[in-house]
Write a protein that holds these residues in place. Structure first.
Motif, PDB file in Angstrom:
ATOM      1  N   GLU A 387       0.567  -0.678  -0.122  1.00  0.00           N
ATOM      2  CA  GLU A 387      -0.293  -0.162  -0.252  1.00  0.00           C
ATOM      3  C   GLU A 387       0.531   1.471   0.141  1.00  0.00           C
ATOM      4  O   GLU A 387       0.764   2.189  -0.716  1.00  0.00           O
ATOM      5  CB  GLU A 387      -1.211  -0.146   1.627  1.00  0.00           C
ATOM      6  N   SER A 388       2.025   1.349   1.016  1.00  0.00           N
ATOM      7  CA  SER A 388       3.115   2.650   1.108  1.00  0.00           C
ATOM      8  C   SER A 388       3.284   2.545  -0.472  1.00  0.00           C
ATOM      9  O   SER A 388       3.340   3.977  -1.161  1.00  0.00           O
ATOM     10  CB  SER A 388       4.065   2.266   1.905  1.00  0.00           C
ATOM     11  N   ARG A 391       0.977   4.364  -3.257  1.00  0.00           N
ATOM     12  CA  ARG A 391       0.934   5.754  -2.695  1.00  0.00           C
ATOM     13  C   ARG A 391       1.811   6.356  -2.995  1.00  0.00           C
ATOM     14  O   ARG A 391       1.778   7.434  -3.643  1.00  0.00           O
ATOM     15  CB  ARG A 391       0.131   6.240  -1.358  1.00  0.00           C
ATOM     16  N   THR A 392       3.175   6.146  -2.862  1.00  0.00           N
ATOM     17  CA  THR A 392       4.321   6.878  -2.671  1.00  0.00           C
ATOM     18  C   THR A 392       4.752   6.188  -4.481  1.00  0.00           C
ATOM     19  O   THR A 392       4.865   7.794  -5.187  1.00  0.00           O
ATOM     20  CB  THR A 392       5.641   5.798  -2.317  1.00  0.00           C
ATOM     21  N   GLU A 394       2.877   6.865  -6.805  1.00  0.00           N
ATOM     22  CA  GLU A 394       1.451   7.626  -7.296  1.00  0.00           C
ATOM     23  C   GLU A 394       2.508   8.905  -7.169  1.00  0.00           C
ATOM     24  O   GLU A 394       2.446  10.372  -7.763  1.00  0.00           O
ATOM     25  CB  GLU A 394      -0.214   7.848  -6.743  1.00  0.00           C
ATOM     26  N   SER A 395       2.687   9.511  -5.678  1.00  0.00           N
ATOM     27  CA  SER A 395       3.400  11.364  -6.244  1.00  0.00           C
ATOM     28  C   SER A 395       4.745  11.099  -6.230  1.00  0.00           C
ATOM     29  O   SER A 395       5.034  12.307  -5.943  1.00  0.00           O
ATOM     30  CB  SER A 395       3.687  10.867  -3.686  1.00  0.00           C
TER      31      SER A 395
END
Length: 432
Positions: A387-388, A391-392, A394-395
């Motif tokens: 999950e991290s 999200r990372t 995407e960033s």
């Protein structure tokens, strides 16, 4: 050895996964009162209703059996297997038993490090468009024990390196997609892994080899195979697919040069089998990417999410990156550490950096160290969960781009296999 030869023999089935269960069912149906014992090391396999022993194979009485049927995950090089053979046990596999049975239709066997399932599926799709009823099985997911009496005009069988290591049979045609180091823990080294793969080709009536892969081309040159790509009649290059040097126009949804090479292999196979390729080329628009193979699973917020969980080597990850051309890409890599070399991956990033490399799993530190040493301008981040990682990724991207799961490593220790890892990724990115 054929199935009928197992009657009245003391048989041990070693490994009780999908293939072990399938051959157990077949033996119970085909043989009168078979003398069977099953061995598996996983506690999850326990079943009081079966003649099943669960525990370390080193403690199992394997030498008490006349015949041992090995599942693909059990290495023939394990000491307990070697001791059983030295004591007189005969080794066989479901693959060998299937190939020993007489077949009236031609059999095509497909092997290689990557691309096996795609090539096998393409052959079936192209042949079907030409009116040839083809059946696919083997390592692709349908155990050969489940295809024992399946009628077909063409059999297309995917063969893993595990299955090739002990292969006995005579396929009409064998295809080699490529060779890169993988499964070194099972085979005991790169050279033996390559030798085990090539055992299948040496047994075939005819062979087709992807000449674009330098290792495959060099190691099979003495076999005088029919080439695909390179100097072959069907060849992929930077501009697309060519036949006898002329560009071929068609539509499909698969990306990247690697998939074009796979298509050239499949088309070469059809030529060898004297099957018309024109109907298949016209039907390629209907051919979809297989699950977890550069599969676009979601698009929202400007991001495209791609599940390439099947990528278990760094070279497979490189092929996935190349499939997305000029798009901004953040790739999620890492998993179980098999000791594979990430140098080529890092060198590619030094020449052409991407939006981000997000590493996780047992080999994350080694990947990041290699990238930082060889591609210091490349943004790299270590995370501790999938999950991290999403999200990372995407960033790391601008307002739009590709979040690519292409681990370049197996998933052992965290997920059961690449399918479970891919489903976990999809659960994080697919909106209800």
């Amino acid at each position: 050895m054929r199935l009928a030869d197992l009657a009245d023999r003391r048989i041990g089935i070693v490994g009780f996964g999908q293939e072990g269960r399938a051959i157990y069912g077949l033996l119970r149906e085909a043989l009168p009162a078979p003398q069977l014992r099953i061995y598996d090391e996983a506690e999850s396999a326990a079943d009081a209703d079966l003649p099943l022993s669960v525990g370390p194979l080193k403690d199992a009485p394997l030498a008490d059996h006349e015949v041992l049927i090995l599942s693909p995950g059990i290495s023939i090089y394990r000491p307990e297997i070697q001791r059983a053979v030295a004591s007189g046990a005969t080794l066989t596999t479901v693959t060998n038993l299937w190939f020993a049975e007489p077949r009236t239709a031609p059999v095509v066997a497909v092997t290689g490090t990557k691309g096996k399932s795609t090539v096998a599926s393409l052959i079936v799709h192209l042949a079907g468009a030409a009116g040839v009823e083809a059946t696919v099985g083997g390592n692709i997911g349908t155990p050969l024990a489940a295809l024992w009496d399946a009628a077909a005009e063409l059999y297309v069988i995917e063969i893993s390196s595990y299955q090739a290591a002990t292969f006995e049979g005579r396929p009409d045609l064998a295809l080699l997609t490529n060779l890169y180091p993988e499964h070194l823990d099972w085979h005991g080294g790169t050279d033996r892994y390559y030798q085990d793969k090539l055992r299948l080709l040496a047994a075939a009536e005819r062979t087709v080899v992807n000449a674009a892969n330098a290792t495959a081309e060099a190691l099979t040159r003495a076999m005088r195979p029919v080439p695909a790509n390179g100097t072959g009649r069907w060849a992929a290059d930077a501009s697309g697919l060519r036949r006898d040097g002329e560009r071929v126009v068609f539509r499909w949804t698969l990306r990247g040069r690697r998939n074009l090479e796979n298509l050239a292999l499949a088309l070469t196979a059809l030529d060898c089998l004297s099957i018309d390729t024109a109907p298949g080329l016209a039907a390629l628009e209907d051919f979809a990417a297989l699950p977890h193979r550069q599969e676009v699973v979601a698009e929202h917020g400007g991001f495209t999410y791609v599940d390439d969980s099947i990528a278990t080597t760094p070279h497979a990850t490189l092929a996935a990156l190349d499939a997305f051309g000029e798009q901004a890409v953040a790739v999620i890599v890492g998993g179980y550490d098999r000791g594979l070399d990430w140098t080529d991956f890092a060198r590619r990033l030094a020449v052409d950096p991407i939006a981000g490399v997000i590493a996780r799993g047992g080999n994350a530190g080694r990947i990041l160290s290699t990238v930082r040493d060889l591609a210091p301008e490349q943004q790299v981040v270590a995370v501790d969960s999938l999950e991290s990682a999403v999200r990372t990724a995407e960033s790391c991207l601008p307002s739009e781009g590709v979040v690519l799961l292409s681990p370049g490593a197996p998933s052992f220790g965290e997920f059961r296999d690449y399918r479970e890892r891919g489903r976990a990724f999809q659960a994080l990115v697919v909106r209800p």
